[in-house]
Design a protein around this motif. Structure first.
Motif, PDB file in Angstrom:
ATOM      1  N   SER A 135      46.977  85.266 -30.411  1.00 42.66           N
ATOM      2  CA  SER A 135      47.306  86.605 -30.908  1.00 42.66           C
ATOM      3  C   SER A 135      48.771  86.692 -31.302  1.00 42.66           C
ATOM      4  N   VAL A 136      49.644  86.126 -30.464  1.00 40.29           N
ATOM      5  CA  VAL A 136      51.075  86.128 -30.781  1.00 40.29           C
ATOM      6  C   VAL A 136      51.351  85.303 -32.036  1.00 40.29           C
ATOM      7  N   LEU A 137      50.721  84.133 -32.145  1.00 37.68           N
ATOM      8  CA  LEU A 137      50.920  83.289 -33.324  1.00 37.68           C
ATOM      9  C   LEU A 137      50.403  83.978 -34.584  1.00 37.68           C
ATOM     10  N   PHE A 138      49.290  84.695 -34.461  1.00 38.25           N
ATOM     11  CA  PHE A 138      48.710  85.388 -35.611  1.00 38.25           C
ATOM     12  C   PHE A 138      49.681  86.439 -36.156  1.00 38.25           C
ATOM     13  N   LEU A 139      50.335  87.171 -35.255  1.00 33.23           N
ATOM     14  CA  LEU A 139      51.276  88.207 -35.687  1.00 33.23           C
ATOM     15  C   LEU A 139      52.587  87.595 -36.181  1.00 33.23           C
ATOM     16  N   LEU A 140      53.074  86.564 -35.495  1.00 33.55           N
ATOM     17  CA  LEU A 140      54.337  85.953 -35.895  1.00 33.55           C
ATOM     18  C   LEU A 140      54.256  85.305 -37.273  1.00 33.55           C
ATOM     19  N   ASN A 142      52.460  86.354 -39.700  1.00 28.72           N
ATOM     20  CA  ASN A 142      52.087  87.386 -40.685  1.00 28.72           C
ATOM     21  C   ASN A 142      50.643  87.261 -41.152  1.00 28.72           C
ATOM     22  N   GLY A 143      49.768  86.896 -40.226  1.00 33.99           N
ATOM     23  CA  GLY A 143      48.357  86.835 -40.580  1.00 33.99           C
ATOM     24  C   GLY A 143      47.800  88.197 -40.940  1.00 33.99           C
ATOM     25  N   HIS A 144      48.301  89.261 -40.288  1.00 31.23           N
ATOM     26  CA  HIS A 144      47.817  90.609 -40.592  1.00 31.23           C
ATOM     27  C   HIS A 144      48.207  91.032 -42.006  1.00 31.23           C
ATOM     28  N   LEU A 145      49.362  90.568 -42.484  1.00 33.47           N
ATOM     29  CA  LEU A 145      49.760  90.900 -43.853  1.00 33.47           C
ATOM     30  C   LEU A 145      48.883  90.187 -44.880  1.00 33.47           C
ATOM     31  N   VAL A 146      48.478  88.966 -44.571  1.00 40.37           N
ATOM     32  CA  VAL A 146      47.560  88.246 -45.457  1.00 40.37           C
ATOM     33  C   VAL A 146      46.217  88.971 -45.523  1.00 40.37           C
ATOM     34  N   VAL A 147      45.766  89.486 -44.379  1.00 40.80           N
ATOM     35  CA  VAL A 147      44.496  90.216 -44.345  1.00 40.80           C
ATOM     36  C   VAL A 147      44.582  91.462 -45.219  1.00 40.80           C
ATOM     37  N   ILE A 148      45.682  92.196 -45.117  1.00 41.82           N
ATOM     38  CA  ILE A 148      45.844  93.410 -45.931  1.00 41.82           C
ATOM     39  C   ILE A 148      45.898  93.054 -47.420  1.00 41.82           C
ATOM     40  N   GLU A 149      46.546  91.933 -47.748  1.00 41.16           N
ATOM     41  CA  GLU A 149      46.609  91.499 -49.147  1.00 41.16           C
ATOM     42  C   GLU A 149      45.223  91.168 -49.683  1.00 41.16           C
ATOM     43  N   VAL A 150      44.453  90.390 -48.913  1.00 34.84           N
ATOM     44  CA  VAL A 150      43.102  90.034 -49.343  1.00 34.84           C
ATOM     45  C   VAL A 150      42.222  91.273 -49.424  1.00 34.84           C
ATOM     46  N   LEU A 151      42.379  92.189 -48.470  1.00 29.42           N
ATOM     47  CA  LEU A 151      41.595  93.418 -48.477  1.00 29.42           C
ATOM     48  C   LEU A 151      41.878  94.243 -49.724  1.00 29.42           C
ATOM     49  N   THR A 152      43.141  94.330 -50.108  1.00 31.89           N
ATOM     50  CA  THR A 152      43.489  95.094 -51.315  1.00 31.89           C
ATOM     51  C   THR A 152      42.897  94.465 -52.561  1.00 31.89           C
TER      52      THR A 152
END
Length: 258
Positions: A135-140, A142-152
């Motif tokens: 979870s820490v590695l995912f946030l560090l 920027n995995g969440h930003l990639v998800v938002i980019e793909v979602l858009t």
């Protein structure tokens, strides 16, 4: 006096409501953000904020009548597509959970469990440690930003009203074996080392039957297993980068984003 037709109002509502359903479904099911540690109200506020930001850049939405059958089906379609995106990311985290469970069983720590605050279930402490680490590695990274980019971008590649939901179901089912395989590869050195230790204890028991193998084998297996696991953590980053790249690439393939 400004007069608005029902079609115009429906189009304006669809411009915001339909993307909101997809964004909310992703945030409710994806790792880290979709856990119990983050209140549902915060996730809803985040979904509203993301939707407001991305709506101006989205393609035109179809006509939307909330009380019609087609309107209900469009909402259901967005929820299913968003949930599939979230579940596809969950597979990355479940690979580490499976790895932790296998290590705990091999070391004799299967009974050392705790309540996972994210999911509310009993998990082995080794699996919980790996879950927090990933979870820490995912946030560090920027995995969440990639998800938002793909979602858009998915609103362009998988437009509302034309998403092939059945095809995505088959893609999810085809990836279940990847989770187990990735979990085994993660802790293969630990399994191999513990297998050698167990074989050695078996030979010792055969050579000296009077030896109390349980009083010696259990603590030694536990200590050696923790030692090998600790040494293996030095290479956990490279394993995570490879698995995360595959998971995010698969998310792009689901969304048909290049």
């Amino acid at each position: 006096m400004l007069e608005l037709t029902a079609a115009q109002i429906g189009t304006w509502v669809a411009t915001f409501i339909l993307p909101l359903f997809r964004v909310t479904a992703v945030l409710m099911t994806m790792p880290v953000f979709g856990t119990r540690m983050l209140p549902a109200r915060i996730r809803l506020y985040a979904a509203l904020a993301i939707t407001v930001v991305i709506v101006p850049g989205l393609p035109p939405m179809p006509e939307f009548e909330p009380l019609s059958l087609r309107g209900v089906l469009l909402c259901a379609e967005q929820i299913i597509v968003g949930a599939l995106f979230g579940f596809s990311l969950q597979m990355l985290f479940q690979a580490f959970v499976i790895a932790g469970q296998i290590v705990a069983i091999q070391m004799g720590m299967a009974m050392a469990s705790m309540i996972d605050p994210a999911n509310g279930v009993n998990v082995a402490v080794v699996g919980q440690f790996l879950t927090m680490l990933v979870s820490v590695l995912f946030l560090l990274m920027n995995g969440h930003l990639v998800v938002i980019e793909v979602l858009t971008e998915s609103f362009t590649t998988l437009p509302i009203g034309n998403a092939l939901v059945v095809e995505h179901f088959w893609d999810i089912a085809g990836r279940l074996g990847w989770v187990l395989g990735a979990g085994v590869v993660l802790i293969l050195p630990v399994i191999t080392a513990l297998l050698v230790v167990n074989i050695a204890f078996g030979v010792m028991t055969r050579a000296a039957p009077q030896l109390n193998i349980f009083s010696i084998g259990f603590p030694l297996t536990l200590v050696l297993g923790l030692g090998v696991f600790w040494v293996g953590l030095a290479d956990i980053l490279s394993h995570y980068q490879q698995l995360a790249s595959e998971a995010l690439q698969w998310l792009r393939e689901l969304a048909r984003v290049r």
